[in-house]
Write a protein that holds these residues in place. Structure first.
Motif, PDB file in Angstrom:
ATOM      1  N   ARG A  16       0.839  -1.208   0.000  1.00 45.33           N
ATOM      2  CA  ARG A  16       0.000   0.000   0.000  1.00 45.33           C
ATOM      3  C   ARG A  16       0.873   1.257   0.000  1.00 45.33           C
ATOM      4  O   ARG A  16       0.621   2.210  -0.752  1.00 45.33           O
ATOM      5  N   PHE A  17       1.925   1.253   0.801  1.00 49.85           N
ATOM      6  CA  PHE A  17       2.840   2.395   0.832  1.00 49.85           C
ATOM      7  C   PHE A  17       3.562   2.559  -0.505  1.00 49.85           C
ATOM      8  O   PHE A  17       3.710   3.661  -1.006  1.00 49.85           O
ATOM      9  N   ARG A  18       4.017   1.454  -1.068  1.00 51.52           N
ATOM     10  CA  ARG A  18       4.713   1.532  -2.361  1.00 51.52           C
ATOM     11  C   ARG A  18       3.778   2.058  -3.451  1.00 51.52           C
ATOM     12  O   ARG A  18       4.191   2.841  -4.306  1.00 51.52           O
ATOM     13  N   LYS A  19       2.509   1.642  -3.418  1.00 54.28           N
ATOM     14  CA  LYS A  19       1.539   2.140  -4.398  1.00 54.28           C
ATOM     15  C   LYS A  19       1.335   3.639  -4.213  1.00 54.28           C
ATOM     16  O   LYS A  19       1.262   4.390  -5.187  1.00 54.28           O
ATOM     17  N   VAL A  21       3.508   5.743  -3.128  1.00 51.10           N
ATOM     18  CA  VAL A  21       4.709   6.395  -3.657  1.00 51.10           C
ATOM     19  C   VAL A  21       4.630   6.460  -5.185  1.00 51.10           C
ATOM     20  O   VAL A  21       4.905   7.496  -5.784  1.00 51.10           O
ATOM     21  N   ARG A  22       4.238   5.351  -5.815  1.00 46.69           N
ATOM     22  CA  ARG A  22       4.109   5.355  -7.280  1.00 46.69           C
ATOM     23  C   ARG A  22       3.074   6.371  -7.736  1.00 46.69           C
ATOM     24  O   ARG A  22       3.285   7.087  -8.730  1.00 46.69           O
ATOM     25  N   ASP A  23       1.952   6.444  -7.033  1.00 49.27           N
ATOM     26  CA  ASP A  23       0.901   7.407  -7.394  1.00 49.27           C
ATOM     27  C   ASP A  23       1.392   8.845  -7.261  1.00 49.27           C
ATOM     28  O   ASP A  23       1.122   9.681  -8.121  1.00 49.27           O
ATOM     29  N   LEU A  24       2.101   9.142  -6.167  1.00 48.51           N
ATOM     30  CA  LEU A  24       2.645  10.489  -5.976  1.00 48.51           C
ATOM     31  C   LEU A  24       3.672  10.835  -7.050  1.00 48.51           C
ATOM     32  O   LEU A  24       3.690  11.941  -7.575  1.00 48.51           O
ATOM     33  N   GLU A  25       4.512   9.857  -7.389  1.00 45.64           N
ATOM     34  CA  GLU A  25       5.517  10.098  -8.412  1.00 45.64           C
ATOM     35  C   GLU A  25       4.853  10.338  -9.771  1.00 45.64           C
ATOM     36  O   GLU A  25       5.258  11.230 -10.519  1.00 45.64           O
ATOM     37  N   ALA A  26       3.830   9.558 -10.091  1.00 47.28           N
ATOM     38  CA  ALA A  26       3.125   9.714 -11.367  1.00 47.28           C
ATOM     39  C   ALA A  26       2.438  11.074 -11.451  1.00 47.28           C
ATOM     40  O   ALA A  26       2.340  11.657 -12.531  1.00 47.28           O
ATOM     41  N   ALA A  27       1.978  11.584 -10.319  1.00 46.61           N
ATOM     42  CA  ALA A  27       1.306  12.880 -10.288  1.00 46.61           C
ATOM     43  C   ALA A  27       2.311  14.035 -10.271  1.00 46.61           C
ATOM     44  O   ALA A  27       1.917  15.197 -10.286  1.00 46.61           O
ATOM     45  N   GLY A  28       3.602  13.707 -10.224  1.00 51.61           N
ATOM     46  CA  GLY A  28       4.624  14.745 -10.213  1.00 51.61           C
ATOM     47  C   GLY A  28       4.820  15.391  -8.856  1.00 51.61           C
ATOM     48  O   GLY A  28       5.423  16.447  -8.737  1.00 51.61           O
ATOM     49  N   GLU A  29       4.322  14.764  -7.814  1.00 51.07           N
ATOM     50  CA  GLU A  29       4.422  15.320  -6.468  1.00 51.07           C
ATOM     51  C   GLU A  29       5.567  14.714  -5.667  1.00 51.07           C
ATOM     52  O   GLU A  29       5.767  15.054  -4.515  1.00 51.07           O
ATOM     53  N   LEU A  30       6.299  13.799  -6.290  1.00 50.69           N
ATOM     54  CA  LEU A  30       7.385  13.133  -5.585  1.00 50.69           C
ATOM     55  C   LEU A  30       8.515  12.899  -6.573  1.00 50.69           C
ATOM     56  O   LEU A  30       8.308  12.356  -7.655  1.00 50.69           O
ATOM     57  N   SER A  31       9.698  13.312  -6.218  1.00 50.76           N
ATOM     58  CA  SER A  31      10.837  13.121  -7.109  1.00 50.76           C
ATOM     59  C   SER A  31      11.359  11.693  -6.957  1.00 50.76           C
ATOM     60  O   SER A  31      11.158  11.061  -5.918  1.00 50.76           O
ATOM     61  N   PRO A  32      12.051  11.171  -7.964  1.00 50.07           N
ATOM     62  CA  PRO A  32      12.617   9.823  -7.850  1.00 50.07           C
ATOM     63  C   PRO A  32      13.573   9.687  -6.665  1.00 50.07           C
ATOM     64  O   PRO A  32      13.653   8.632  -6.054  1.00 50.07           O
ATOM     65  N   THR A  33      14.268  10.753  -6.317  1.00 46.01           N
ATOM     66  CA  THR A  33      15.177  10.714  -5.168  1.00 46.01           C
ATOM     67  C   THR A  33      14.390  10.490  -3.882  1.00 46.01           C
ATOM     68  O   THR A  33      14.783   9.685  -3.031  1.00 46.01           O
ATOM     69  N   PHE A  38      12.519   6.883   0.527  1.00 43.64           N
ATOM     70  CA  PHE A  38      11.370   6.277   1.191  1.00 43.64           C
ATOM     71  C   PHE A  38      11.495   4.758   1.200  1.00 43.64           C
ATOM     72  O   PHE A  38      11.295   4.113   2.228  1.00 43.64           O
ATOM     73  N   GLU A  39      11.842   4.182   0.052  1.00 41.83           N
ATOM     74  CA  GLU A  39      11.966   2.727  -0.025  1.00 41.83           C
ATOM     75  C   GLU A  39      13.128   2.226   0.824  1.00 41.83           C
ATOM     76  O   GLU A  39      13.038   1.164   1.441  1.00 41.83           O
TER      77      GLU A  39
END
Length: 51
Positions: A16-19, A21-33, A38-39
Motif C-alpha cells: 500500500r505504501f509503495r503504491k 509512492v508510485r501514485d505520488l511520483e506519477a502525479a509529479g508530487e514526488l521526485s525519484p530521489t 522512502f523505499e
C-alpha cells in the motif's frame, strides 16, 4: 463511535505504501530521489522489526 481498523499484514501495508509512492511520483508530487529514500527507509524498518 470510531471505526475499528482492519489489521493489515506487513506485506499488504508495504505494498500500500509503495503504491502511494508510485501514485505520488506519477502525479509529479514526488521526485525519484524521494522515492528511493522512502523505499530505503521501509527496507531498514523491515530489517529492524523483530519477528
Amino acid at each position: 463511535m470510531t471505526k475499528k481498523k482492519t489489521p493489515e499484514t506487513d506485506p499488504d501495508q508495504s505494498e500500500r505504501f509503495r503504491k502511494a509512492v508510485r501514485d505520488l511520483e506519477a502525479a509529479g508530487e514526488l521526485s525519484p530521489t524521494d522515492k528511493e529514500q522512502f523505499e530505503k527507509a521501509l527496507d531498514q524498518i523491515k530489517m529492524t522489526k523483530p519477528d
